[in-house]
Enzyme design. Structure first.
Site, short mmCIF file in Angstrom:
data_model
loop_
_atom_site.label_atom_id
_atom_site.label_comp_id
_atom_site.label_asym_id
_atom_site.label_seq_id
_atom_site.Cartn_x
_atom_site.Cartn_y
_atom_site.Cartn_z
N GLY A 29 10.30 13.36 -1.03
CA GLY A 29 11.36 13.59 -0.05
C GLY A 29 11.06 14.79 0.84
N GLU A 89 3.58 9.52 7.88
CA GLU A 89 2.42 10.37 7.50
C GLU A 89 1.88 11.11 8.71
OE1 GLU A 89 1.25 10.63 4.43
OE2 GLU A 89 1.70 8.78 3.36
N ARG A 123 0.84 -1.21 0.00
CA ARG A 123 0.00 0.00 0.00
C ARG A 123 0.87 1.24 0.00
NH1 ARG A 123 0.35 3.57 2.93
NH2 ARG A 123 0.00 2.42 4.84
#
Ligand code: TGC
Ligand code: FAD
Length: 387
Positions: free
Chosen positions: A133, A366, A93
């Protein structure tokens, strides 16, 4: 759908088109990925190009974007596909998220027409691998402090710095690199064959073994003036891409949770102790019931947030709430499933420990769980813990 997958019949809330896209993604994941995942994870070697090609030809890469070879599906369908990939492995994923939601999204939302024409069709097809990045060795949760710098030299830009923990950074064809400039943080489209760019895979990972995670070094990387993403400056650029990828994780983590729940149910029905299947013991049923309710409510939350996103009204704090809740739920389900499998729970023959280990990364990347708590806290109080 049977009740093992979907106790609350969340399926009922989906459109026919969403079900069809989910089923296509499920078939692909089961046929092309599931047979190999144990080998990829154990070896720590992922054939990224081959998988990207297959994902591309199935229409998965950048599927929620429009034009440039992208399928243009709605947020809920995109989320459901994400869950099917993560039901096999969070690392797979990740490949899908980083390509479609971070690298392609940044170029799609903020790139010039030339950037879009040059990169997006090839990335949608899986011919080009993209990376994103942002994180640096000394700046993870606080990207605002980044030290990677882009300076003007005549018409050119010259980039220096380093990025850390970059998914696919060492195998990518193009990296969207975020760097400080005299005019705030800007995004740069960096072909990885540019002199001065180097990427190195990070070894010895105990999590996300079926994913390439890399360190990137930029030493006097000289780029033409038009390498900068013209459409955005400041942290809004990377954070808006992160919003897209975090949304995918809200659904994705339910896939890992579902896989663990199914494994635990199957195991509990067949493993005999004290002359009974362990699934007949009340304590095992209590665990399975809690896991199933938690999975069902996480799925409901995902679809609810998908509908808000379709309506264009989803807020960053709501995305944080979904990412925070569903990754916590998924890791808790994975750990409970591990206990139900007893010693077999630590074996790579079953997916649960692999999912649990992967979800440690999902909880951190995240935006860490703490960063999402603070984002929600800021929304509730109007007071920023970051200022
Ligand atoms: P703040 O002052 O809140 O905002 C700065 C500017 O950004 C805008 N903004 C957003 N825009 C869109 N979506 C969001 N979620 C946004 N959040 C903020 C905001 O409106 C503002 O715009 P402008 O135009 O007014 O300047 O920023 P802050 O410095 O207070 O933010 C603090 C914090 C901690 C929330 C932020 O720095 C943060 O989210 N940190 C976490 C870093 C992070 O998540 N890194 C992830 C790296 S990539 C990755 O992990 C990939 S994993 C691989 C995979 O996905 O599989
Ligand atoms: P830190 O920011 O150092 O945080 C350490 C701890 O301190 C955490 O618990 C954190 O919540 C806590 N903390 C930090 N600040 C505060 C605060 N203000 N209040 C309370 N607690 C706080 N990055 C990319 O740019 N691109 C990628 O493709 C990418 N892929 C990744 C793949 C993997 C497998 C992993 C593990 C990471 C990846 N990352 C990527 C990096 C990821 O986004 C960062 O690891 C993450 O943002 C956290 O940064 P850090 O690891 O430096 O932790």
């Amino acid at each position: 759908m049977d009740s093992r997958h979907d106790l609350l019949n969340v399926d009922h809330l989906l459109t026919d088109e969403e079900r069809a896209i989910r089923d296509t993604a499920r078939r692909f994941a089961q046929d092309a990925l599931a047979p190999h995942i144990m080998e990829w994870s154990e070896s720590g070697e992922l054939p990224v190009r081959d998988i990207a090609k297959q994902m591309g030809s199935t229409g998965l890469l950048g599927m929620h974007l429009t034009g440039y070879g992208c399928a243009g599906v709605g947020p809920t369908a995109y989320g459901l596909a994400s869950a099917e990939l993560e039901a096999i492995d969070s690392g797979l994923r990740s490949l899908f998220s980083v390509q479609g939601s971070l690298a392609m999204y940044s170029i799609h939302a903020y790139g010039s027409e030339e950037h879009k024409q040059q990169w997006l069709p090839g990335m949608a097809a899986g011919d080009f691998i993209g990376a994103f990045g942002l994180t640096e060795p000394d700046h993870g949760s606080n990207p605002n402090g980044m030290r990677t710098r882009a300076r003007r030299d005549g018409d050119d830009w010259v980039l220096n710095g380093s990025k850390m923990w970059i998914t696919n950074g060492s195998v990518a064809d193009v990296v969207v690199v975020w760097a400080q400039t005299d005019d705030k943080i800007r995004g740069f489209v960096v072909p990885t064959d540019t002199p001065g760019f180097s990427g190195r895979a990070i070894k010895h990972k105990m999590s996300m073994r079926a994913s390439v995670t890399s360190e990137i070094t930029l030493e006097d990387v000289r780029l033409p003036g038009d390498a900068v993403l013209p459409g955005v400056s400041g942290l809004r650029g990377p954070l808006s891409a992160l919003n897209e990828a975090r949304f995918g994780i809200i659904f994705g983590s339910t896939g890992a949770a579902r896989s663990c729940l199914e494994t635990a149910i199957d195991y509990a029905k067949t493993r005999i102790q004290f002359d009974k299947p362990i699934g007949a013991f009340q304590l095992t049923q209590a665990k399975l019931a809690d896991m199933s309710v938690a999975h069902g409510t996480a799925l409901l939350l995902s679809v609810h947030l998908g509908r808000l996103k379709e309506a264009g009204s989803i807020t960053p704090a709501q995305v944080s709430a979904g990412k925070l809740n569903n990754t916590r739920v998924a890791i808790d389900i994975a750990r409970k499933a591990r206990t139900i499998l007893g010693a077999n729970g630590i074996s790579g023959e079953y997916a649960v420990m692999r999912h649990a280990n992967n979800l440690e990364s999902v909880l951190t990347y995240e935006g860490t769980a703490e960063i999402h708590q603070l984002t929600i806290g800021r929304e509730l109080t109007g007071l920023s813990a970051f200022a």
